[in-house]
Motif scaffolding. Structure first.
Motif, PDB file in Angstrom:
ATOM      1  N   HIS A 178       0.619  -0.998  -0.192  1.00 56.78           N
ATOM      2  CA  HIS A 178      -0.094   0.007   0.043  1.00 56.78           C
ATOM      3  C   HIS A 178       0.649   1.182   0.274  1.00 56.78           C
ATOM      4  N   ASP A 179       0.293   2.449  -0.568  1.00 56.93           N
ATOM      5  CA  ASP A 179       1.493   3.853  -0.638  1.00 56.93           C
ATOM      6  C   ASP A 179       1.421   4.483   0.674  1.00 56.93           C
ATOM      7  N   GLY A 201      -4.729   7.411  -1.459  1.00 51.93           N
ATOM      8  CA  GLY A 201      -4.309   6.510  -0.831  1.00 51.93           C
ATOM      9  C   GLY A 201      -3.060   7.222   0.525  1.00 51.93           C
TER      10      GLY A 201
END
Length: 156
Positions: free
Chosen positions: A54-55, A76
């Motif tokens: 995930h970012d 994000g």
């Protein structure tokens, strides 16, 4: 009676794709390039991760060591912890709230429109086929090419 086989108590992780920032996403094997750009759209930092990461996991690393007044990021990067670290620096977070928030946090929509500089930079690096298709096997080779392409874009 002894039965020969692999020991069950020693589990060593295999070397391979995790070390080279190759992971799985919907399209198959992929690498995510986390990019920080300045106000002119020039790259200031690259961080490679596997495609499924995930970012927000790389958010702190992208901004560490920089001074800025406003930080523009997409949904994000919306987390309370990241917003707090931006506030500690004395900057304003211009991040739209994720849909999972019960109450949306307001942000400057006009200023957020400048986030397209990141998208335009991504479009510029995708013109280099070696970057777009990741020909390089190792993460070091790939990030070296990213630095070279980033320098070429800086020189334009």
């Amino acid at each position: 009676m002894d039965i020969a086989g692999a020991p069950t108590c020693v589990r060593r992780p295999k070397g391979g794709s995790e070390d080279e920032a190759i992971g799985h996403s919907r399209g198959g094997l992929s690498t995510k390039i986390n990019i920080g750009v300045d106000a002119l759209g020039n790259p200031v930092r690259f961080i490679l991760t596997a495609g499924q990461v995930h970012d927000i996991c790389q958010a702190e690393g992208l901004i560490s060591g920089f001074s800025f007044e406003n930080l523009l990021a997409d949904m994000g990067f919306d987390s309370d912890r990241f917003r707090a670290s931006i506030a500690e620096v004395g900057a304003q977070a211009v991040i739209p709230s994720s849909r999972s928030r019960s109450r949306a946090i307001p942000y400057d929509k006009q200023l957020y429109e400048e986030r397209n500089l990141v998208e335009r930079f991504i479009n510029k690096i995708k013109h280099y086929r070696r970057i777009a298709t990741r020909y390089d096997k190792t993460a070091l080779s790939f990030v070296s090419m990213l630095f070279l392409v980033g320098a070429m874009i800086w020189l334009r």
